[in-house]
Design an enzyme around this catalytic site. Structure first.
Site, short mmCIF file in Angstrom:
data_model
loop_
_atom_site.label_atom_id
_atom_site.label_comp_id
_atom_site.label_asym_id
_atom_site.label_seq_id
_atom_site.Cartn_x
_atom_site.Cartn_y
_atom_site.Cartn_z
N MET A 1 0.92 -1.27 0.11
CA MET A 1 -0.01 -0.13 -0.07
C MET A 1 0.81 1.15 0.09
SD MET A 1 -2.49 1.55 2.82
CE MET A 1 -1.36 2.48 3.55
N CYS A 2 0.21 2.23 -0.52
CA CYS A 2 1.14 3.34 -0.42
C CYS A 2 0.11 4.61 -0.26
CB CYS A 2 1.94 3.77 -1.71
SG CYS A 2 1.18 4.25 -3.20
N GLY A 3 0.82 5.94 -0.15
CA GLY A 3 -0.01 7.17 -0.69
C GLY A 3 0.32 8.01 -1.90
N SER A 57 4.37 7.17 -1.34
CA SER A 57 5.09 6.72 0.01
C SER A 57 4.55 5.29 -0.10
CB SER A 57 4.34 7.34 1.24
OG SER A 57 2.97 7.09 1.35
N TRP A 81 1.37 3.64 -7.20
CA TRP A 81 0.45 2.43 -7.05
C TRP A 81 -0.08 2.33 -5.36
CZ3 TRP A 81 -3.00 -0.75 -8.79
CH2 TRP A 81 -3.08 -2.11 -8.14
#
Length: 582
Positions: A1-3, A57, A81
């Site tokens: 997961m990211c920002g 991030s 992503w």
């Protein structure tokens, strides 16, 4: 997961808009970093008279190698992503799904190929892809909207384009809205000469591409077969013949969905045997089934944390002590209000409905799965602490801003933080505990798919099975626009990720395609007829107590709704501004 954080602006932005932009970007970048504490990076490109900025991030939950976002390749293509690929594209345990996805996207010739690629993968996602050689930009969310992506379109005061996983709350420097899940969106950066016209220049690429089989382009439509007079289920202990296959298939579908969501989570550099998986746990049927199935696939030497949140609610505490004064005759009510309860004399307890059912249900899990360490985490939130966090939660959930949004978001905020106490057994001394789990399983979705709301029973009474079918289709249609983006923003602020086994498109499509009478039977009593198929499945798994529990909304089960005295008559769909002015 990211920002994800992306901006598109003129290289010659005037001073005032530039000041707005310069005040906005660091706020959003800081919030992005909180979502992905493992790595952050920023890229800048100039395209004609435009400055293009990619910021991302990383929360490392896939693969064995350290990855920094934004992803980029040797051709200059860029992928931001925020997602997980659970089906479709083959991703080995040691591989990073974002890296594999960037390679697949680099083979695409145009935006329609990009849409086709996403139609073949299942999982929650929001993405931004830049194809360097053509200056094509594509972005979107998964068909159910399980990951947040907010958009600000350029206007006269703030003439820049922003895409962001996060919000910094209400602010005049942007006008954020949730990005629609109806399409994949594309921008030809070569064709942009006036950013104020950008909204009209964005191409809406269909998810369904003619001539291509795209199993995950959108959810299936609800089976519209109207039953005659199907046999009634009398008790959960005996599965009637017409439901046997459906019960077994539901268990298999959910089991696979949970397995895909808990396997291959990279270990952190912490002590062995720490929990990597937690469950938002009320003791209801949805969270209990998810927890039970997780036990099958989480390594047996690891605990599973059960996150159970309870709020100090002065309004509820006052009612417990002196009754509901707002139901008294006018004169008595005035007298009570004139001489209010001395709240300092009230002993605060956290025996809210979800705490009581959670404590009961964890014992059932311990009986059925005695080898597992179940950390029942009592997360007690004093009134003062919840009020201190209110501004933060409102900023995180924005542009969602109703009374109900706040009562749900604040419950998820403290539950996801995972700070509380655990006991080795009932009656044992409580020990402080902070959950280290970064993957949080959520039972959301079963009510929409299996007829778990009171409105499904109401529809049946009004117009029979046809009305129930129509209502179930409406439920699926509005899943992307309800609360998943809001929940993602709130939960991910702690550097954790929520995963929804019921909202796997494989599970959604399976349940949508089943005839209605195999899922729900509004002719039966409450606690039996709603989500009938899931109740039968839970009983077959041995979850006797959970299988017969009635639905209870999180905000009422945790007492996060209407906490202050006098708030009892405030409606959930009122905006927070409206409530503050009343």
């Amino acid at each position: 997961m990211c920002g994800i954080l992306f901006s598109l602006r003129s290289t010659s932005l005037d001073d005032r808009p530039l000041d707005h932009y310069n005040s906005l970007f660091p706020k959003l970048a800081g919030a992005i970093a909180a979502r992905g504490p493992d790595a952050q990076d920023t890229l800048h490109y100039n395209v004609a008279q435009l400055t293009v900025t990619f910021c991302a991030s990383e929360l490392r939950l896939r693969g064995e190698t350290f990855v920094t976002q934004p992803h980029r390749d040797s051709e200059g293509n860029v992928l931001c992503w925020n997602g997980e690929i659970f089906e479709g594209l083959s991703v080995a345990a040691a591989e990073n799904d974002g890296t594999k996805l960037l390679y697949a996207l680099a083979q695409c010739r145009n935006a329609y190929d990009v849409s086709s690629t996403f139609g073949t993968i299942e999982g929650p996602y929001a993405f931004l892809y830049y194809h360097r050689s053509t200056n094509m930009l594509c972005f979107g969310r998964d068909p159910l909207g399980r990951r947040s992506l907010l958009v600000h379109y350029p206007d006269a005061s703030n003439p820049y384009f922003v895409l962001s996983s996060v919000s910094a709350g209400a602010d005049p420097v942007y006008a954020l809205e949730e990005l629609s899940t109806e399409h994949i969106f594309a921008i030809d950066l070569n064709a942009i000469d006036d950013l104020l016209e950008l909204r009209t220049r964005i191409t809406k690429v269909p998810r369904d591409i003619e001539g291509k089989v795209l199993p995950f382009a959108r959810p299936s439509t609800v089976n519209r077969t109207i039953p005659g007079d199907p046999p009634k289920v009398e008790v959960l202990d005996r599965i009637p013949p017409h439901l046997t296959v459906a019960v077994d298939e539901l268990i298999a579908q959910l089991d696979r969905s949970v397995m895909l969501r808990v396997r291959d989570i990279p270990p952190r550099e912490t002590a062995a045997g720490e929990a990597r998986v937690a469950v938002f746990f009320s003791g209801g049927i949805d969270s209990t089934v998810i927890a039970f199935l997780a036990d099958r696939h989480v390594p047996p030497d690891e605990p599973i944390d059960l996150l159970n949140v309870a709020f100090e609610n002065p309004r509820k505490q006052a009612v417990k002590v002196e009754g509901n004064i707002y139901a008294l005759p006018k004169r008595e009510k005035k007298q009570k209000l004139r001489d209010p309860l001395d709240y300092s004399t009230v002993k605060v307890t956290y025996d809210v409905p979800d705490r009581l059912t959670g404590l009961q249900e964890v014992e059932e899990l311990r009986r059925l799965c005695p080898h597992r360490t179940w950390n029942f985490l009592e997360i007690d939130v004093p009134f003062g602490e919840s009020q201190s966090a209110r501004a933060t939660v409102e900023a995180l959930m924005y542009p969602s801003r109703t009374v109900m949004d706040l009562s749900l978001a604040i419950a998820l905020y403290f539950a996801a933080r995972g700070v509380g106490q655990i006991r080795q057994h009932p009656g044992a001394e409580a020990q402080p505990y902070t959950s280290p789990a970064r993957v949080l399983l959520n039972g959301l979705g079963s009510d929409e798919l299996l007829g778990g709301y009171g409105r499904h029973r109401t529809a049946f009474k009004a117009a029979g099975w046809q009305a129930v079918i129509d209502e179930l289709q409406t439920e699926i249609d509005r899943i992307p626009t309800r609360n998943l983006g809001r929940d993602d923003r709130v939960i991910s602020s702690w550097g954790k990720e929520t995963r929804h086994p019921f909202l796997s498109l494989s599970v959604v499509n399976f349940l949508a395609e089943l005839p209605v009478h195999l899922k729900v039977d509004p002719r039966l009593a409450a606690g039996l007829g709603e989500k009938l198929l899931l109740r039968l499945a839970a009983r077959k798994l041995g979850l006797v107590e959970a299988s017969s529990r009635k639905k209870r909304a999180m905000q009422f089960g945790s007492h996060s709704a209407r906490m202050a005295p006098g708030e009892g008559d405030r409606k959930g769909d009122n905006t927070l501004r409206d409530t503050l002015s009343t």
